[in-house]
Design a protein around this motif. Sequence first.
Motif, PDB file in Angstrom:
ATOM      1  N   MET A   1       5.071  -7.298   8.800  1.00 22.36           N
ATOM      2  CA  MET A   1       5.356  -5.648   8.611  1.00 22.36           C
ATOM      3  C   MET A   1       4.751  -5.152  10.118  1.00 22.36           C
ATOM      4  O   MET A   1       5.446  -4.019  10.311  1.00 22.36           O
ATOM      5  CB  MET A   1       4.238  -5.175   7.396  1.00 22.36           C
ATOM      6  CG  MET A   1       4.899  -5.677   6.241  1.00 22.36           C
ATOM      7  SD  MET A   1       3.780  -5.164   4.707  1.00 22.36           S
ATOM      8  CE  MET A   1       4.204  -3.367   4.643  1.00 22.36           C
TER       9      MET A   1
ATOM     10  N   ARG B   1       7.111  -6.334  -1.744  1.00 21.53           N
ATOM     11  CA  ARG B   1       6.448  -6.926  -3.185  1.00 21.53           C
ATOM     12  C   ARG B   1       6.185  -8.441  -3.097  1.00 21.53           C
ATOM     13  O   ARG B   1       7.189  -9.330  -2.737  1.00 21.53           O
ATOM     14  CB  ARG B   1       7.339  -6.449  -4.375  1.00 21.53           C
ATOM     15  CG  ARG B   1       6.748  -6.458  -5.577  1.00 21.53           C
ATOM     16  CD  ARG B   1       7.654  -5.999  -6.766  1.00 21.53           C
ATOM     17  NE  ARG B   1       8.936  -6.848  -6.964  1.00 21.53           N
ATOM     18  CZ  ARG B   1       9.938  -6.535  -7.555  1.00 21.53           C
ATOM     19  NH1 ARG B   1       9.744  -5.394  -8.382  1.00 21.53           N
ATOM     20  NH2 ARG B   1      11.222  -6.977  -7.397  1.00 21.53           N
TER      21      ARG B   1
ATOM     22  N   GLY C   1       7.758   3.226   7.551  1.00 21.81           N
ATOM     23  CA  GLY C   1       7.042   2.688   6.816  1.00 21.81           C
ATOM     24  C   GLY C   1       7.701   1.411   6.206  1.00 21.81           C
ATOM     25  O   GLY C   1       8.759   1.421   6.079  1.00 21.81           O
ATOM     26  N   ILE C   2       6.944   0.522   5.533  1.00 21.08           N
ATOM     27  CA  ILE C   2       7.940  -0.548   4.986  1.00 21.08           C
ATOM     28  C   ILE C   2       7.256  -1.034   3.531  1.00 21.08           C
ATOM     29  O   ILE C   2       6.088  -0.653   3.332  1.00 21.08           O
ATOM     30  CB  ILE C   2       7.498  -2.022   5.943  1.00 21.08           C
ATOM     31  CG1 ILE C   2       8.201  -1.941   7.120  1.00 21.08           C
ATOM     32  CG2 ILE C   2       8.240  -3.122   5.270  1.00 21.08           C
ATOM     33  CD1 ILE C   2       7.917  -3.025   8.182  1.00 21.08           C
ATOM     34  N   THR C   3       8.205  -1.168   2.732  1.00 23.70           N
ATOM     35  CA  THR C   3       7.596  -1.653   1.290  1.00 23.70           C
ATOM     36  C   THR C   3       8.088  -2.969   0.985  1.00 23.70           C
ATOM     37  O   THR C   3       9.156  -3.470   0.965  1.00 23.70           O
ATOM     38  CB  THR C   3       8.197  -0.665   0.191  1.00 23.70           C
ATOM     39  OG1 THR C   3       7.788   0.761   0.684  1.00 23.70           O
ATOM     40  CG2 THR C   3       7.734  -1.037  -1.103  1.00 23.70           C
TER      41      THR C   3
END
Length: 274
Positions: free
Chosen positions: A129, A108, A104-106
């Motif tokens: 993403m 903001r 996964g990728i986070t």
Amino acid sequence: MRGEGGYRGIPVPWLALERRAGETVAAGTPDPITTRPIIDRLFPDSVAARMGAQMISIDSGAVEWPVVTSSVAAGWADGETASVAGPTVFATTDKALKPEQNLGITMRITRKTLKQSGAALEQAVRRDMNSAVSSALDAAIFLGTGANGQPLGVITGQATYGITATDADDLASWAALRAAVVRFMTANAAGGPGAVRALIRPELWDFLDGAYIDTGTGITEWDRLVKNVPAGNIAMTTNAIAAPSGTPAETQALLTTTRAAWRRYSSGFGAAWT
């Protein structure tokens, strides 16, 4: 001027009498900027699908794929009332696919960023993403370490998966690839070179395209390769195969073939060149 019945002399506009010193543009002058569509980052195209891989969505639990492991051989009956070969047990081994890894990728995004960058920013972030995940999946499918949360890749785990690896121990050439194609054909896994797919590094293409079999003919090793294996079956990647290393440099190639719903993988071969 009115008494003379018309204008006399040379009219001078008031703006010509304006006196300026230094900059001609005052500070604080509005400087509007129009935000254009976002230019996305570049990611390599996925090569897993081109090599015959299938992506399976598992909502929950696991999905099992029965793989035939029995060896069935036909035999002639020795006489009118004799029996044919066998009986042979039809055996299968269940291969379970479990969602045990998590990728996964986070990211903001602030409200100010959304306001300044336009409404397309969120969609651009989603595309970015998705491309990053696709690139990481490609690398893991072939080069996954099997540790620290990564799955075990096809190339790094060739011994675990029972994939034959053959070291060419020579300069890269069509002959080395042809030997691997012949192994497919003699094992009845492929009907010809056109049924084989190849995954290579750009450096290998560079070497083969510059390796002339005879300077008089102008034919290179790459020409011989694409003459037998269609160019559409050859995928180049810098993401799914490790960079060449050593002196002279060595690289790998992965060959696959597809039949119905299953895949077989041939050996990656080490090709050295100076």
